[in-house]
Design a protein around this motif. Sequence first.
Motif, PDB file in Angstrom:
ATOM      1  N   TYR A 260      31.691  88.681 -26.731  1.00 20.00           N
ATOM      2  CA  TYR A 260      31.569  88.249 -28.114  1.00 20.00           C
ATOM      3  C   TYR A 260      32.374  89.140 -29.045  1.00 20.00           C
ATOM      4  O   TYR A 260      32.372  90.370 -28.915  1.00 20.00           O
ATOM      5  CB  TYR A 260      30.099  88.246 -28.549  1.00 20.00           C
ATOM      6  CG  TYR A 260      29.319  87.102 -27.959  1.00 20.00           C
ATOM      7  CD1 TYR A 260      29.181  85.901 -28.651  1.00 20.00           C
ATOM      8  CD2 TYR A 260      28.734  87.211 -26.697  1.00 20.00           C
ATOM      9  CE1 TYR A 260      28.479  84.835 -28.103  1.00 20.00           C
ATOM     10  CE2 TYR A 260      28.027  86.152 -26.144  1.00 20.00           C
ATOM     11  CZ  TYR A 260      27.907  84.969 -26.849  1.00 20.00           C
ATOM     12  OH  TYR A 260      27.215  83.909 -26.312  1.00 20.00           O
ATOM     13  N   VAL A 261      33.080  88.514 -29.968  1.00 17.73           N
ATOM     14  CA  VAL A 261      33.852  89.220 -30.979  1.00 17.73           C
ATOM     15  C   VAL A 261      33.566  88.563 -32.322  1.00 17.73           C
ATOM     16  O   VAL A 261      33.840  87.374 -32.514  1.00 17.73           O
ATOM     17  CB  VAL A 261      35.360  89.174 -30.689  1.00 17.73           C
ATOM     18  CG1 VAL A 261      36.133  89.907 -31.779  1.00 17.73           C
ATOM     19  CG2 VAL A 261      35.670  89.770 -29.316  1.00 17.73           C
TER      20      VAL A 261
ATOM     21  N   GLY B 187      30.956  87.357 -33.555  1.00 16.30           N
ATOM     22  CA  GLY B 187      30.109  86.178 -33.429  1.00 16.30           C
ATOM     23  C   GLY B 187      30.701  85.056 -32.609  1.00 16.30           C
ATOM     24  O   GLY B 187      30.022  84.052 -32.351  1.00 16.30           O
ATOM     25  N   ASN B 188      31.938  85.192 -32.195  1.00 11.66           N
ATOM     26  CA  ASN B 188      32.601  84.158 -31.401  1.00 11.66           C
ATOM     27  C   ASN B 188      32.585  84.533 -29.925  1.00 11.66           C
ATOM     28  O   ASN B 188      32.855  85.682 -29.563  1.00 11.66           O
ATOM     29  CB  ASN B 188      34.052  83.979 -31.855  1.00 11.66           C
ATOM     30  CG  ASN B 188      34.140  83.478 -33.277  1.00 11.66           C
ATOM     31  OD1 ASN B 188      33.449  82.527 -33.655  1.00 11.66           O
ATOM     32  ND2 ASN B 188      34.984  84.118 -34.083  1.00 11.66           N
ATOM     33  N   ARG B 189      32.294  83.556 -29.102  1.00 14.16           N
ATOM     34  CA  ARG B 189      32.285  83.774 -27.659  1.00 14.16           C
ATOM     35  C   ARG B 189      33.688  83.528 -27.106  1.00 14.16           C
ATOM     36  O   ARG B 189      34.225  82.429 -27.228  1.00 14.16           O
ATOM     37  CB  ARG B 189      31.286  82.828 -26.992  1.00 14.16           C
ATOM     38  CG  ARG B 189      31.124  83.054 -25.503  1.00 14.16           C
ATOM     39  CD  ARG B 189      30.157  82.046 -24.924  1.00 14.16           C
ATOM     40  NE  ARG B 189      29.941  82.251 -23.503  1.00 14.16           N
ATOM     41  CZ  ARG B 189      29.222  81.436 -22.734  1.00 14.16           C
ATOM     42  NH1 ARG B 189      28.664  80.351 -23.273  1.00 14.16           N
ATOM     43  NH2 ARG B 189      29.072  81.689 -21.463  1.00 14.16           N
ATOM     44  N   LEU B 190      34.259  84.557 -26.515  1.00 15.67           N
ATOM     45  CA  LEU B 190      35.609  84.470 -25.971  1.00 15.67           C
ATOM     46  C   LEU B 190      35.587  84.720 -24.470  1.00 15.67           C
ATOM     47  O   LEU B 190      34.744  85.452 -23.961  1.00 15.67           O
ATOM     48  CB  LEU B 190      36.537  85.498 -26.641  1.00 15.67           C
ATOM     49  CG  LEU B 190      36.650  85.448 -28.163  1.00 15.67           C
ATOM     50  CD1 LEU B 190      37.607  86.523 -28.645  1.00 15.67           C
ATOM     51  CD2 LEU B 190      37.106  84.076 -28.642  1.00 15.67           C
TER      52      LEU B 190
ATOM     53  N   ALA C  61      30.348  94.896 -33.955  1.00 16.72           N
ATOM     54  CA  ALA C  61      31.658  94.259 -33.812  1.00 16.72           C
ATOM     55  C   ALA C  61      31.562  92.955 -33.037  1.00 16.72           C
ATOM     56  O   ALA C  61      32.493  92.140 -33.068  1.00 16.72           O
ATOM     57  CB  ALA C  61      32.636  95.201 -33.115  1.00 16.72           C
ATOM     58  N   LYS C  62      30.446  92.737 -32.366  1.00 15.49           N
ATOM     59  CA  LYS C  62      30.253  91.506 -31.599  1.00 15.49           C
ATOM     60  C   LYS C  62      29.546  90.434 -32.424  1.00 15.49           C
ATOM     61  O   LYS C  62      29.491  89.277 -32.005  1.00 15.49           O
ATOM     62  CB  LYS C  62      29.447  91.800 -30.332  1.00 15.49           C
ATOM     63  CG  LYS C  62      30.099  92.834 -29.427  1.00 15.49           C
ATOM     64  CD  LYS C  62      29.235  93.138 -28.213  1.00 15.49           C
ATOM     65  CE  LYS C  62      29.876  94.214 -27.346  1.00 15.49           C
ATOM     66  NZ  LYS C  62      29.050  94.546 -26.166  1.00 15.49           N
ATOM     67  N   LYS C  63      28.988  90.810 -33.558  1.00 12.25           N
ATOM     68  CA  LYS C  63      28.189  89.900 -34.367  1.00 12.25           C
ATOM     69  C   LYS C  63      29.035  89.295 -35.492  1.00 12.25           C
ATOM     70  O   LYS C  63      30.126  89.744 -35.786  1.00 12.25           O
ATOM     71  CB  LYS C  63      26.977  90.631 -34.948  1.00 12.25           C
ATOM     72  CG  LYS C  63      26.216  91.486 -33.942  1.00 12.25           C
ATOM     73  CD  LYS C  63      25.808  90.730 -32.686  1.00 12.25           C
ATOM     74  CE  LYS C  63      25.076  91.656 -31.718  1.00 12.25           C
ATOM     75  NZ  LYS C  63      24.775  90.976 -30.442  1.00 12.25           N
TER      76      LYS C  63
END
Length: 241
Positions: free
Chosen positions: A85-86, A88-91, A184-186
């Motif tokens: 996650y970056v 809030g987006n799942r990559l 940073a992941k949210k």
Amino acid sequence: MSTASAYLRVSGIDIDVVHKDIKHLHVGVYPPLGRVRVAAPKRFDEEQIRLAIVQRLSWIRKQQKQLQNAPRQTEREMVTGESHYVWGNRLRLKVVERPGRAHVEIDGDRLVLYTAADSSVESRRSVLERWYREQLKQALPPLINKWERELQVTVPKWTIRRMKTKWGSCNRESRHIWFNLELAKKHPNCLEYIVVHEMTHYIEQKHGERFARLMDQRLPDWELRRNELNGAPLAEEEWSA
């Protein structure tokens, strides 16, 4: 219909309190960090709520311990195809093995890790962690500057670190603020909420009604942001304070 939220702190535990048109008091402990929320009848004053919480402290701590000890998502192996996650987006991770400096880039819906073919899992995790840290280092200064003006306060020092049970922390005496690397992941809205929350502690130390009023005035949707943060996916890897 509920009234404005308030905060209480009982035996070192922060409590969110909402008064509602209900007959009985309800206590909930919510993942991922064990946030405690109390729904209280409108007729209950602070002392009645405190007494009810004290009577349930053993149960609350048991629930928090279970959440903190709950298994997280499996530790990432740092191979192509994994989810990360970056903001809030799942990559999806794509590992590109090649000579040269190890680094991370975003390419569409891919998180691309460039690394040597013989790199270890630990070194790959370290590269990604440094990249996350850099994302926060770039995102935090404009937010802090913005809210220094809004709140008319100054942040003399801030640090990014791993924290197991808090998204942020503030030392009111030194005015030093710490931010959890996991932010940073949210979603960026969550980061701004933590910035405002911790900086508001410069003005009001305790999580009481005044603190909630200040948050309402400065960031009216702060409760939505907080709920979004607390409902975000848990960390993919195990980490400690």
